[in-house]
Write a protein that holds these residues in place. Structure first.
Motif, PDB file in Angstrom:
ATOM      1  N   ARG A  89       0.825  -1.201   0.000  1.00 22.82           N
ATOM      2  CA  ARG A  89       0.000   0.000   0.000  1.00 22.82           C
ATOM      3  C   ARG A  89       0.867   1.263   0.000  1.00 22.82           C
ATOM      4  O   ARG A  89       0.500   2.274  -0.604  1.00 22.82           O
ATOM      5  CB  ARG A  89      -0.914   0.006   1.218  1.00 22.82           C
ATOM      6  CG  ARG A  89      -1.920  -1.147   1.259  1.00 22.82           C
ATOM      7  CD  ARG A  89      -2.659  -1.171   2.583  1.00 22.82           C
ATOM      8  NE  ARG A  89      -3.503  -2.352   2.718  1.00 22.82           N
ATOM      9  CZ  ARG A  89      -3.071  -3.555   3.123  1.00 22.82           C
ATOM     10  NH1 ARG A  89      -1.774  -3.728   3.395  1.00 22.82           N
ATOM     11  NH2 ARG A  89      -3.909  -4.564   3.229  1.00 22.82           N
ATOM     12  N   PHE A 119      -8.681   8.443  -6.140  1.00 24.96           N
ATOM     13  CA  PHE A 119      -8.748   7.663  -4.902  1.00 24.96           C
ATOM     14  C   PHE A 119     -10.194   7.457  -4.455  1.00 24.96           C
ATOM     15  O   PHE A 119     -10.545   6.379  -3.946  1.00 24.96           O
ATOM     16  CB  PHE A 119      -7.937   8.337  -3.791  1.00 24.96           C
ATOM     17  CG  PHE A 119      -6.483   7.942  -3.778  1.00 24.96           C
ATOM     18  CD1 PHE A 119      -6.103   6.643  -3.456  1.00 24.96           C
ATOM     19  CD2 PHE A 119      -5.498   8.861  -4.080  1.00 24.96           C
ATOM     20  CE1 PHE A 119      -4.764   6.276  -3.440  1.00 24.96           C
ATOM     21  CE2 PHE A 119      -4.163   8.505  -4.069  1.00 24.96           C
ATOM     22  CZ  PHE A 119      -3.787   7.206  -3.745  1.00 24.96           C
ATOM     23  N   ALA A 120     -11.040   8.457  -4.640  1.00 24.30           N
ATOM     24  CA  ALA A 120     -12.448   8.305  -4.280  1.00 24.30           C
ATOM     25  C   ALA A 120     -13.112   7.230  -5.145  1.00 24.30           C
ATOM     26  O   ALA A 120     -13.892   6.396  -4.640  1.00 24.30           O
ATOM     27  CB  ALA A 120     -13.178   9.635  -4.432  1.00 24.30           C
ATOM     28  N   HIS A 169     -11.581   4.725  -6.591  1.00 23.13           N
ATOM     29  CA  HIS A 169     -11.033   3.429  -6.188  1.00 23.13           C
ATOM     30  C   HIS A 169     -11.714   2.922  -4.913  1.00 23.13           C
ATOM     31  O   HIS A 169     -12.037   1.731  -4.806  1.00 23.13           O
ATOM     32  CB  HIS A 169      -9.530   3.551  -5.956  1.00 23.13           C
ATOM     33  CG  HIS A 169      -8.868   2.257  -5.560  1.00 23.13           C
ATOM     34  ND1 HIS A 169      -8.809   1.168  -6.396  1.00 23.13           N
ATOM     35  CD2 HIS A 169      -8.264   1.882  -4.394  1.00 23.13           C
ATOM     36  CE1 HIS A 169      -8.187   0.169  -5.789  1.00 23.13           C
ATOM     37  NE2 HIS A 169      -7.854   0.577  -4.567  1.00 23.13           N
ATOM     38  N   HIS A 170     -11.946   3.817  -3.967  1.00 25.04           N
ATOM     39  CA  HIS A 170     -12.633   3.458  -2.727  1.00 25.04           C
ATOM     40  C   HIS A 170     -14.032   2.923  -3.028  1.00 25.04           C
ATOM     41  O   HIS A 170     -14.448   1.873  -2.517  1.00 25.04           O
ATOM     42  CB  HIS A 170     -12.711   4.706  -1.834  1.00 25.04           C
ATOM     43  CG  HIS A 170     -13.414   4.497  -0.531  1.00 25.04           C
ATOM     44  ND1 HIS A 170     -14.790   4.384  -0.417  1.00 25.04           N
ATOM     45  CD2 HIS A 170     -12.924   4.387   0.734  1.00 25.04           C
ATOM     46  CE1 HIS A 170     -15.124   4.216   0.845  1.00 25.04           C
ATOM     47  NE2 HIS A 170     -14.008   4.224   1.574  1.00 25.04           N
ATOM     48  N   GLU A 171     -14.748   3.644  -3.882  1.00 22.84           N
ATOM     49  CA  GLU A 171     -16.122   3.245  -4.204  1.00 22.84           C
ATOM     50  C   GLU A 171     -16.157   1.919  -4.958  1.00 22.84           C
ATOM     51  O   GLU A 171     -16.983   1.039  -4.653  1.00 22.84           O
ATOM     52  CB  GLU A 171     -16.777   4.348  -5.032  1.00 22.84           C
ATOM     53  CG  GLU A 171     -18.263   4.157  -5.233  1.00 22.84           C
ATOM     54  CD  GLU A 171     -18.938   5.392  -5.807  1.00 22.84           C
ATOM     55  OE1 GLU A 171     -20.098   5.267  -6.241  1.00 22.84           O
ATOM     56  OE2 GLU A 171     -18.305   6.464  -5.819  1.00 22.84           O
ATOM     57  N   SER A 205     -14.053  -0.417  -4.846  1.00 27.17           N
ATOM     58  CA  SER A 205     -13.571  -1.518  -4.003  1.00 27.17           C
ATOM     59  C   SER A 205     -14.568  -1.904  -2.921  1.00 27.17           C
ATOM     60  O   SER A 205     -14.387  -2.912  -2.233  1.00 27.17           O
ATOM     61  CB  SER A 205     -12.242  -1.133  -3.341  1.00 27.17           C
ATOM     62  OG  SER A 205     -11.258  -0.852  -4.316  1.00 27.17           O
ATOM     63  N   TRP A 255     -15.176  -0.288  -0.138  1.00 23.00           N
ATOM     64  CA  TRP A 255     -14.586  -0.083   1.192  1.00 23.00           C
ATOM     65  C   TRP A 255     -15.558   0.669   2.100  1.00 23.00           C
ATOM     66  O   TRP A 255     -16.549   1.252   1.655  1.00 23.00           O
ATOM     67  CB  TRP A 255     -13.282   0.687   1.076  1.00 23.00           C
ATOM     68  CG  TRP A 255     -12.168  -0.108   0.453  1.00 23.00           C
ATOM     69  CD1 TRP A 255     -12.160  -1.446   0.177  1.00 23.00           C
ATOM     70  CD2 TRP A 255     -10.904   0.387   0.012  1.00 23.00           C
ATOM     71  NE1 TRP A 255     -10.974  -1.826  -0.389  1.00 23.00           N
ATOM     72  CE2 TRP A 255     -10.179  -0.717  -0.499  1.00 23.00           C
ATOM     73  CE3 TRP A 255     -10.302   1.646  -0.001  1.00 23.00           C
ATOM     74  CZ2 TRP A 255      -8.894  -0.584  -1.023  1.00 23.00           C
ATOM     75  CZ3 TRP A 255      -9.018   1.780  -0.508  1.00 23.00           C
ATOM     76  CH2 TRP A 255      -8.324   0.669  -1.011  1.00 23.00           C
ATOM     77  N   ALA A 299     -16.424   7.714   0.395  1.00 19.56           N
ATOM     78  CA  ALA A 299     -15.410   7.702  -0.670  1.00 19.56           C
ATOM     79  C   ALA A 299     -14.781   9.084  -0.865  1.00 19.56           C
ATOM     80  O   ALA A 299     -13.568   9.198  -1.048  1.00 19.56           O
ATOM     81  CB  ALA A 299     -16.039   7.220  -1.979  1.00 19.56           C
ATOM     82  N   PHE A 340     -12.268   9.836   1.845  1.00 19.69           N
ATOM     83  CA  PHE A 340     -11.063   9.028   1.653  1.00 19.69           C
ATOM     84  C   PHE A 340     -10.196   9.628   0.553  1.00 19.69           C
ATOM     85  O   PHE A 340      -8.975   9.782   0.715  1.00 19.69           O
ATOM     86  CB  PHE A 340     -11.451   7.592   1.287  1.00 19.69           C
ATOM     87  CG  PHE A 340     -10.266   6.729   0.920  1.00 19.69           C
ATOM     88  CD1 PHE A 340      -9.446   6.181   1.894  1.00 19.69           C
ATOM     89  CD2 PHE A 340      -9.966   6.468  -0.418  1.00 19.69           C
ATOM     90  CE1 PHE A 340      -8.342   5.402   1.558  1.00 19.69           C
ATOM     91  CE2 PHE A 340      -8.873   5.687  -0.770  1.00 19.69           C
ATOM     92  CZ  PHE A 340      -8.061   5.145   0.227  1.00 19.69           C
ATOM     93  N   GLY A 341     -10.824   9.959  -0.575  1.00 18.72           N
ATOM     94  CA  GLY A 341     -10.063  10.513  -1.690  1.00 18.72           C
ATOM     95  C   GLY A 341      -9.367  11.808  -1.326  1.00 18.72           C
ATOM     96  O   GLY A 341      -8.175  11.995  -1.616  1.00 18.72           O
TER      97      GLY A 341
END
Length: 357
Positions: free
Chosen positions: A51, A128-129, A131-133, A135, A137, A141, A144-145
């Motif tokens: 990571r 990143f947002a 990717h969070h959504e 995935s 998680w 989102a 996180f992003g």
């Protein structure tokens, strides 16, 4: 990377070709320094956790994605014009540190402006947002992003200081002024947008300390200081203030009227974020309806653009830019540096202001 470092002409008679050659060589070395520095950091953190490697990959991709390297170019030009030794690796570290600071500012700018695109690709917080959504998680989102982007922007800021620690000691005082200035300028920019009050004096101040000085004036003076020529500070400051302001005004015009396919970022961000640029401040002084178009729902950016054109302010800004360029070129005309470097700085004023290669 160029392996044979360009040196100054033996007879000391530098030409336009020779100054461009030595500058280009140093800029290539800056690129290599940035790549090798980040690659080493990536290797170090890859041993910690995959990571962590993703963090360095993300930062490295942004650094490698383009950019005009304007701040390194002015730092190197100031250094060489002041008689600095092009073989000294310390100036390469200084220029690389300036670019890393710029990358940090871009990442944070995109979060502050809620921008979705940078250099033709999704901004870091947007990626990143997503990717969070995708995935699935936990948590929000968007938060996180934005959190990841802020942290990686901070990491770039840390790296800028690490690189600058290897720079010539003489330029560090100017470096510290530059860093604090750009952050205070950002705070003023955010506050002015929230207040949304017409104050051209404040708009000009923000343009200078948030962008103009940090882009041209202070990198140029840093280069001269690194070469042991603090006596050049006054001429370089006068030049840099004028060209730096012109540079920012060009950015304002590009945001309002530019093509996102060419700029690599969404057009009209200043409208949506209520940025009190000098362009908008002047327009609202002439036409109160511009403020209504920007703040009330139901109006499109195209309506704002048409109203701006009706005020005649864009043409006035173009004239002001031309005056600033002329002022900057005059400021450097009698500077105690070689004629070839005066000519190069005069040409750079036009290139950066009118975005010419």
């Amino acid at each position: 990377m160029t392996t044979d470092v360009t040196s100054r002409p033996a007879d000391g008679q530098e030409t336009t070709a020779s100054v461009r050659r030595v500058t280009d060589d140093l800029l290539e070395r800056v690129e290599h320094r940035l790549r090798s520095f980040l690659a080493a950091e990536r290797d170090r953190f890859a041993e910690v956790d995959d990571r962590a490697a993703v963090v360095l990959d993300t930062l490295s991709e942004l650094v490698a994605s383009g950019g005009k390297r304007i701040r390194p170019a002015f730092c190197i030009t100031g250094y060489l014009a002041a008689g600095g030794d092009p073989r000294d690796p310390a100036i390469v570290d200084a220029a690389a540190g300036l670019e890393m600071l710029h990358v940090s500012a871009l990442i944070h700018d995109d979060v502050l402006d809620n921008s979705t695109q940078r250099r033709g690709k999704p901004t870091m917080h947007t990626a990143f947002a997503e990717h969070h959504e995708n995935s699935g998680w936990r948590g929000e989102a968007r938060r996180f992003g934005e959190g990841m982007a802020i942290l990686i922007g901070d990491l770039a800021l840390v790296y800028s200081d690490e690189l600058m620690s290897q720079a010539p000691a003489g330029l560090l005082a100017e470096w510290h002024r530059l860093r604090s200035e750009v952050h205070v300028g950002q705070c003023l920019d955010v506050t002015a947008a929230a207040e949304f009050s017409v104050d051209p004096r404040l708009s000009r101040l923000i343009a200078l300390i948030k962008s103009g000085r940090y882009t041209i004036h202070r990198p140029l003076v840093m280069g001269a200081d690194g070469a042991g020529r603090p006596d050049l500070a006054a001429a370089f400051a006068e030049y840099g203030e004028a060209i730096g302001e012109a540079f920012q005004l060009r950015d304002d015009l590009l945001d309002a009227f530019g093509d996102s396919a060419e700029t690599g970022k969404p057009a009209g961000l200043d409208f949506s974020q209520h940025k009190m640029t000098l362009l908008l401040g002047w327009a609202m002084q002439r036409d109160e309806h511009v403020s209504t178009l920007m703040t009330e729902p139901g109006h499109t950016p195209d309506e704002v653009r048409r109203r701006l054109l009706d005020t005649g302010v864009p043409e006035d800004v173009e004239r002001h830019i031309a005056d600033l360029v002329e002022r900057g070129r005059k400021a450097i005309a009698d500077a105690p540096i070689a004629p070839a470097w005066r000519a190069e700085l005069a040409d750079m004023a036009v290139r950066v202001t009118y975005r010419k290669n």
